[in-house]
Design an enzyme around this catalytic site. Structure first.
Site, PDB file in Angstrom:
ATOM      1  N   LYS A 151      -1.206  -0.602   4.475  1.00  0.00           N
ATOM      2  CA  LYS A 151      -1.572  -1.081   3.147  1.00  0.00           C
ATOM      3  C   LYS A 151      -0.897  -2.421   2.881  1.00  0.00           C
ATOM      4  CE  LYS A 151       2.323  -0.420   0.543  1.00  0.00           C
ATOM      5  NZ  LYS A 151       2.921  -1.376  -0.399  1.00  0.00           N
ATOM      6  N   GLU A 219      12.826   0.178  -7.475  1.00  0.00           N
ATOM      7  CA  GLU A 219      13.528  -0.461  -6.372  1.00  0.00           C
ATOM      8  C   GLU A 219      14.604  -1.391  -6.925  1.00  0.00           C
ATOM      9  OE1 GLU A 219      10.549  -1.322  -2.869  1.00  0.00           O
ATOM     10  OE2 GLU A 219       9.672  -2.063  -4.743  1.00  0.00           O
ATOM     11  N   ASP A 238       0.432  -3.784  -4.942  1.00  0.00           N
ATOM     12  CA  ASP A 238       1.379  -3.401  -3.904  1.00  0.00           C
ATOM     13  C   ASP A 238       1.812  -1.944  -4.015  1.00  0.00           C
ATOM     14  OD1 ASP A 238       3.041  -4.064  -1.650  1.00  0.00           O
ATOM     15  OD2 ASP A 238       4.765  -4.093  -2.989  1.00  0.00           O
ATOM     16  N   HIS A 243       0.569   3.954  -3.646  1.00  0.00           N
ATOM     17  CA  HIS A 243       1.622   4.966  -3.731  1.00  0.00           C
ATOM     18  C   HIS A 243       1.528   5.806  -4.997  1.00  0.00           C
ATOM     19  CE1 HIS A 243       3.283   3.151  -0.271  1.00  0.00           C
ATOM     20  NE2 HIS A 243       4.042   2.242  -0.852  1.00  0.00           N
TER      21      HIS A 243
END
Length: 491
Positions: A151, A219, A238, A243
């Site tokens: 991805k 993160e 992203d 996800h």
């Protein structure tokens, strides 16, 4: 869409061909995962790993790259000198210019006709079409071959459809493995067992017994050397498009009729197609974009996104996204799903929080705090499952406090637990596509995300600044507060 599952063939010789074999992903994730699989006997006996790159290297030069760049990412407890030497003996290296058909003849010479060929495309998605076209032209693709696509698969729906179509000219759907490493995490796969193997949760896993679902992937790192890629992508493409939506699907899906790969993925697809489309008013009210400023993370000063190398001074790329999402079906009617992800946040944390509804009436005093029942499924930094309940506080009177029924997967489940990439690579080799995205899943995700991206552009919406080392922009908390809810660290 149905996909016939290929039979598992671990007894065949294996040629694992890694495009981008000298890249960051290969060094940090793929090669350490292959080493662990090799060390524990999960690769076929006759395995070869052929790294493909643009550098004009000899095999010895590539092995030096592996030593310097991949070995540091192997768990030091698993590093075994004889085992590592045997692992290095599996490697070969070939220089290939992706757009040069002549170079693929050299690659063909490195592969075996009787081997199961797995092509791992750890490259930019823009190169997938050229790679697959040239592999097919050199007769390297047969009915047993498999291709793994990293991805993000495309930049929008049209580009994703184009990539799927071009790869699909040479590989059947059953041969295509669109990887999302979050689906390889032990706790995510355990969520299926938690939901469908325990009678205690089945009747409660729906409205009105669940008040909200919160999915966080936070993160502490910035964009680092990925700024050129990230500025064109942003957190929505992203992280959210793949996800977070995949985690949402596993939480929200109906029980599949079996564990057959297509039965599971059919139910995930139904969730994707049940996501309520966002209107312009929804986008303005229920989405928050952010971009980190200079601050401190872990006690160290860090620069802001606009100060990162290769980031334009006027960049409007978001490094943080929070969303309020609705699912249009009977199970989840009026249950909000809150999704958030960001860089340079206070702590690295990935978790799913199932907040159960309040009791309609309680005789137990909670004092000044209102505690509820929560199921917290933590994916990182540690993997665990906790059920928050009320218990009596020691002493006289009837004061209560929340306590956790804690399943620590590291302690409760004996034996080594493979990391996500290792587990998924083994699934590819053995022909098990359950934990990979099917084409229609991927395109349904893009179809839902794309109008939000278009809405931001139409609204002229710029990301809101947040200081590195915090939990993101204030609008994220306001998104929850409007419904008298709070993120776990605020509740």
């Amino acid at each position: 869409m149905t996909t016939q599952t290929l039979s598992a063939t671990p007894e065949l010789p294996l040629d694992m061909i890694v495009f981008g074999g000298a890249g960051d992903l290969a060094a940090r994730k793929l090669l350490p995962a292959l080493y662990m699989a090799h060390l524990h006997g999960n690769l076929p006996a006759q395995t070869r790993i052929v790294a493909v790159g643009r550098a004009d290297w000899s095999r010895e030069q590539y092995l030096s790259f592996v030593e310097e760049n991949a070995r540091p990412f192997v768990d030091s407890k698993a590093l075994d000198a004889p085992g590592w030497d045997k692992f290095l003996a599996l490697f070969d290296y070939v220089r290939v210019e992706i757009g040069s058909p002549a170079d693929y003849a050299g690659l063909a010479e490195k592969t075996r006709n009787d081997a199961l060929r797995v092509f791992y495309l750890a490259t930019s998605p823009e190169l997938f079409t050229a790679i697959c076209d040239n592999l097919a032209a050199c007769h390297l693709v047969d009915g047993q071959s498999r291709v793994v696509l990293e991805k993000p698969l495309g930049h929008d729906l049209a580009s994703a459809q184009a990539i799927n179509a071009s790869v699909g000219r040479h590989f059947a759907e059953a041969q295509i493995y669109r990887i999302d490493h979050y689906l390889g995490k032990e706790t995510v796969q355990n969520l299926m067992v938690l939901r469908f193997g325990n009678a205690i949760f089945g009747p409660l896993w729906q409205a009105p017994y669940i008040k909200s679902v919160q999915i966080t992937v936070a993160e502490t790192v910035g964009v680092g050397n990925r700024a050129g890629f990230y500025d064109k992508t942003g957190a929505m493409r992203d992280m959210v498009q793949n996800h977070l939506l995949q985690l949402l699907c596993i939480v929200a899906m109906e029980p599949p009729v079996s564990l057959d790969p297509d039965a599971v993925r059919d139910e995930k697809l139904k969730v994707m197609r049940s996501l309520r489309p966002m209107t312009m008013a929804d986008i303005a009210r229920d989405t928050v974009r952010g971009q980190y400023m200079a601050g401190a993370v872990g006690g160290e000063s860090v620069k802001g996104y606009l100060e990162e190398d290769n980031v334009p001074a006027d960049s409007s790329a978001e490094t943080f996204v929070a969303l309020r999402v609705r699912i249009n079906n009977w199970r989840w009617a009026n249950v909000p799903f809150f999704l958030r992800t960001g860089k340079r946040l206070r702590q690295k944390q990935s978790e799913i929080v199932i907040e159960f509804a309040d009791l309609p009436f309680s005789i137990i005093p909670n004092g000044t705090r209102k505690y509820g029942n929560r199921l917290v499924i933590q994916l990182q930094p540690e993997e665990s499952i906790q059920l928050q309940m009320l218990a009596k506080e020691p002493g006289s009177g009837l004061q209560v406090l929340p306590v956790n029924l804690n399943l620590d997967l590291q302690q409760a489940l004996a034996g080594r637990r493979a990391e996500a990439y290792e587990r998924l690579l083994i699934d590819v080799i053995r022909g098990r596509p359950t934990h990979f995205m099917r084409r229609d899943e991927l395109e349904a995700a893009w179809a839902w995300v794309e109008p939000i991206l278009a809405g931001w552009r139409a609204l002229g919406d710029r990301p809101r600044a947040y200081i590195a080392g915090t939990y993101g922009p204030a609008g994220s908390s306001a998104l929850m507060a409007r419904e008298n809810m709070a993120w776990p660290e605020e509740g």
